[in-house]
Design a protein around this motif. Structure first.
Motif, mmCIF file in Angstrom:
data_model
loop_
_atom_site.group_PDB
_atom_site.id
_atom_site.type_symbol
_atom_site.label_atom_id
_atom_site.label_comp_id
_atom_site.label_asym_id
_atom_site.label_seq_id
_atom_site.Cartn_x
_atom_site.Cartn_y
_atom_site.Cartn_z
ATOM 1 N N THR A 80 -0.287 3.015 9.029
ATOM 2 C CA THR A 80 0.622 2.002 8.663
ATOM 3 C C THR A 80 0.310 0.728 8.911
ATOM 4 O O THR A 80 0.168 -0.089 8.212
ATOM 5 C CB THR A 80 2.096 1.961 9.311
ATOM 6 O OG1 THR A 80 2.733 3.289 8.768
ATOM 7 C CG2 THR A 80 3.104 1.150 8.724
ATOM 8 N N ALA A 81 -0.401 0.703 10.187
ATOM 9 C CA ALA A 81 -1.292 -0.518 10.518
ATOM 10 C C ALA A 81 -2.273 -0.744 9.732
ATOM 11 O O ALA A 81 -2.651 -2.100 9.189
ATOM 12 C CB ALA A 81 -1.689 -0.426 11.925
ATOM 13 N N GLY A 82 -2.849 0.311 9.286
ATOM 14 C CA GLY A 82 -4.046 -0.079 8.335
ATOM 15 C C GLY A 82 -3.672 -0.420 6.730
ATOM 16 O O GLY A 82 -4.300 -1.429 6.244
ATOM 17 N N THR A 83 -2.595 -0.117 6.453
ATOM 18 C CA THR A 83 -2.114 -0.519 5.329
ATOM 19 C C THR A 83 -1.563 -2.039 5.344
ATOM 20 O O THR A 83 -1.862 -2.987 4.475
ATOM 21 C CB THR A 83 -0.570 0.090 4.772
ATOM 22 O OG1 THR A 83 -0.905 1.334 5.160
ATOM 23 C CG2 THR A 83 -0.090 -0.229 3.317
ATOM 24 N N ILE A 84 -1.161 -2.472 6.481
ATOM 25 C CA ILE A 84 -0.856 -3.854 6.696
ATOM 26 C C ILE A 84 -2.232 -4.640 6.665
ATOM 27 O O ILE A 84 -2.300 -5.721 6.179
ATOM 28 C CB ILE A 84 -0.006 -4.132 8.086
ATOM 29 C CG1 ILE A 84 1.239 -3.424 7.942
ATOM 30 C CG2 ILE A 84 0.027 -5.548 8.309
ATOM 31 C CD1 ILE A 84 2.144 -3.271 9.211
ATOM 32 N N LEU A 85 -2.931 -3.973 7.358
ATOM 33 C CA LEU A 85 -4.299 -4.782 7.514
ATOM 34 C C LEU A 85 -5.057 -5.213 6.157
ATOM 35 O O LEU A 85 -5.483 -6.231 5.760
ATOM 36 C CB LEU A 85 -5.297 -4.013 8.439
ATOM 37 C CG LEU A 85 -6.768 -4.603 8.746
ATOM 38 C CD1 LEU A 85 -6.423 -5.743 9.888
ATOM 39 C CD2 LEU A 85 -7.688 -3.614 9.391
ATOM 40 N N LEU A 118 1.645 2.129 -5.299
ATOM 41 C CA LEU A 118 1.089 3.377 -4.930
ATOM 42 C C LEU A 118 2.143 4.331 -5.511
ATOM 43 O O LEU A 118 1.854 5.295 -6.178
ATOM 44 C CB LEU A 118 0.664 3.722 -3.775
ATOM 45 C CG LEU A 118 -0.454 2.794 -3.258
ATOM 46 C CD1 LEU A 118 -0.801 3.336 -1.692
ATOM 47 C CD2 LEU A 118 -1.802 3.139 -3.994
ATOM 48 N N GLN A 119 3.454 4.326 -5.116
ATOM 49 C CA GLN A 119 4.429 5.000 -5.521
ATOM 50 C C GLN A 119 4.877 4.961 -7.053
ATOM 51 O O GLN A 119 4.959 6.069 -7.790
ATOM 52 C CB GLN A 119 5.693 4.691 -4.782
ATOM 53 C CG GLN A 119 7.029 5.552 -4.949
ATOM 54 C CD GLN A 119 6.705 6.966 -4.740
ATOM 55 O OE1 GLN A 119 6.122 7.086 -3.539
ATOM 56 N NE2 GLN A 119 7.191 7.733 -5.597
ATOM 57 N N LEU A 165 -0.171 8.350 1.878
ATOM 58 C CA LEU A 165 0.632 9.071 2.825
ATOM 59 C C LEU A 165 2.172 8.853 2.773
ATOM 60 O O LEU A 165 2.459 7.682 2.992
ATOM 61 C CB LEU A 165 0.074 9.205 4.125
ATOM 62 C CG LEU A 165 -1.443 9.547 4.283
ATOM 63 C CD1 LEU A 165 -1.800 9.289 5.897
ATOM 64 C CD2 LEU A 165 -1.842 10.723 3.830
ATOM 65 N N GLY A 166 2.811 9.584 2.007
ATOM 66 C CA GLY A 166 4.395 9.271 1.856
ATOM 67 C C GLY A 166 5.164 9.146 3.313
ATOM 68 O O GLY A 166 4.833 9.806 4.412
ATOM 69 N N GLY A 167 5.631 8.117 3.240
ATOM 70 C CA GLY A 167 6.366 7.435 4.577
ATOM 71 C C GLY A 167 5.638 6.900 5.550
ATOM 72 O O GLY A 167 5.963 6.532 6.384
#
Lengths: 220, 170
Positions: free
Chosen positions: B41-46, B132-133, B123-125
């Motif tokens: 999740t941190a990677g998504t934010i980054l 992406l969804q 990755l879901g969740g």
């Protein structure tokens, strides 16, 4: 702290500026000694009147030479330079430069807050300065809501509120009406600052000074 | 400014090579601090921040350039040091631009796709963002893809309407 600011009596100071300012294609030589309490600076456009005030305030640096206030070297064109916020000098700009995000009373209270006063005490003193320039009615307004003359008076009130030894004013009465002019003149002449230096083009304003410094035309 | 003109997938690849487990910086983050960014999740934010940051920077920078040094000088002759002047004068006087930059950057981040799927996967969740969804739902559940698209469209229009004064007055 508030009591100290209220009671503060400021000592007379001597200002000496001898040197050269260089900025892009602009070069200006100055040799000025200001040692009276009320000094008018006059001269033609481009003579360096505003530059002189900016030098004393610490907003410009000398290229060569020396700037001293009360014998203390503030700028020698190289390693010595005391920054503007560390000098005991206040400056009212010709173009006002009020802080647009603050109400007028908080603009005037700004230097008092920097001197360590709490918000309420600073506002109380600021209200007094605003009253002295006839702006009590607009204390809660923002600068954008004021006329040019009112903004200039607010800028003067802010400079008067600063507990500095030297008060510099760049054409302080240029855009105020005749009615306010006399009152403001008296206020500046009787200001609780030992040295008041103002730039003017108006011979009437210069008459009220202890001495008048005339800068020669700058042909460089 | 590079992320502004970089294809998002290239940005994601760059992040992977820099901050991946075997990346230039990522291997040290993993070895020394046990921090892993890809596919988290941190990677998504980054990834979203990396791609949208220039929108914030350019908005704030243009406001600072337009304002000039006048107010800082006024603060300095009123006994404010550089840090005090920055906090009490500079930042408050450009707060509208800061708000606009944040809104623009956030809107851009919300729509981020390429860098996110490359660096953080889907990755879901954990790392699956709304775009992406939408992409995944298009094949299996077109109605929900339309619903998410309408939601994203509403957000984009909301940002546009909120900032209209800023653009119209320029």
């Amino acid at each position: 702290m508030s009591a100290e600011v209220r009671r503060r009596r400021l000592e007379p100071v001597q200002i000496e500026v001898r040197g050269v300012v260089r900025r892009d294609a602009f070069t200006l030589s100055l040799d000025v000694a200001l040692d009276q309490e009320r000094i008018a600076v006059v001269g033609p456009n481009g003579a360096g009147k505003t530059t002189l005030l900016r030098l004393i305030a610490g907003l410009e640096r000398l290229w060569t030479g020396e700037l001293k206030i009360d014998g203390q070297l503030l700028d020698d064109g190289s390693s010595t330079f005391i920054a503007a916020h560390q000098r005991s000098v206040a400056l009212a700009f010709q173009d006002h430069r009020l802080f647009g995000h603050l109400r007028i009373i908080d603009n005037v209270a700004y230097p008092l807050r920097r001197a360590g006063l709490k918000r309420a005490a600073a506002r109380e003193l600021a209200a007094g300065h605003l009253a002295s320039v006839g702006l009590t009615d607009v204390a809660v307004m923002r600068p954008a809501q004021l006329s040019g003359g009112q903004r200039q008076r607010a800028s003067i009130a802010r400079a008067l509120a600063t507990p500095a030894q030297v008060l510099l004013l760049d054409e302080p009465l240029a855009s105020v009406d005749d009615q306010s002019r006399t009152a403001l003149r008296n206020l500046l002449i009787n200001a609780d600052h030992r040295t008041v230096v103002w730039v003017t083009h108006d011979p009437d304003d210069a008459k009220y000074a202890d001495s008048t410094v005339t800068l020669p035309p700058n042909n460089t | 400014m590079l992320p502004m003109v970089l294809p998002p997938v290239v940005a994601g690849t760059a992040l992977l090579f820099a901050l991946g487990r075997r990346g230039l910086v990522g291997q040290w983050l993993d070895n020394w601090f046990g921090v892993t960014l890809p596919f988290t999740t941190a990677g998504t934010i980054l990834a979203a921040t990396f791609v949208s940051l220039p929108f914030f920077v350019t908005t704030v920078e243009s406001a600072l350039v337009a304002q000039g040094r006048d107010l800082e000088e006024a603060a300095a002759v009123n006994a404010a040091g550089p840090m005090t002047a920055f906090a009490t004068v500079t930042v408050p006087s450009i707060r509208a631009a800061i708000g606009a930059g944040l809104a623009l950057g956030w809107a851009r981040a919300l729509g981020e796709f390429g860098a996110t799927i490359t660096f953080a996967g889907s990755l879901g969740g954990r790392t699956r963002t709304l775009p992406l969804q939408t992409f995944l739902a298009l094949e299996s559940d077109p109605e929900s893809a339309v619903a998410i698209s309408v939601l994203l469209l509403a957000v984009s229009l909301g940002v546009l309407v909120a900032l209209r004064g800023r653009w119209l007055t320029r």
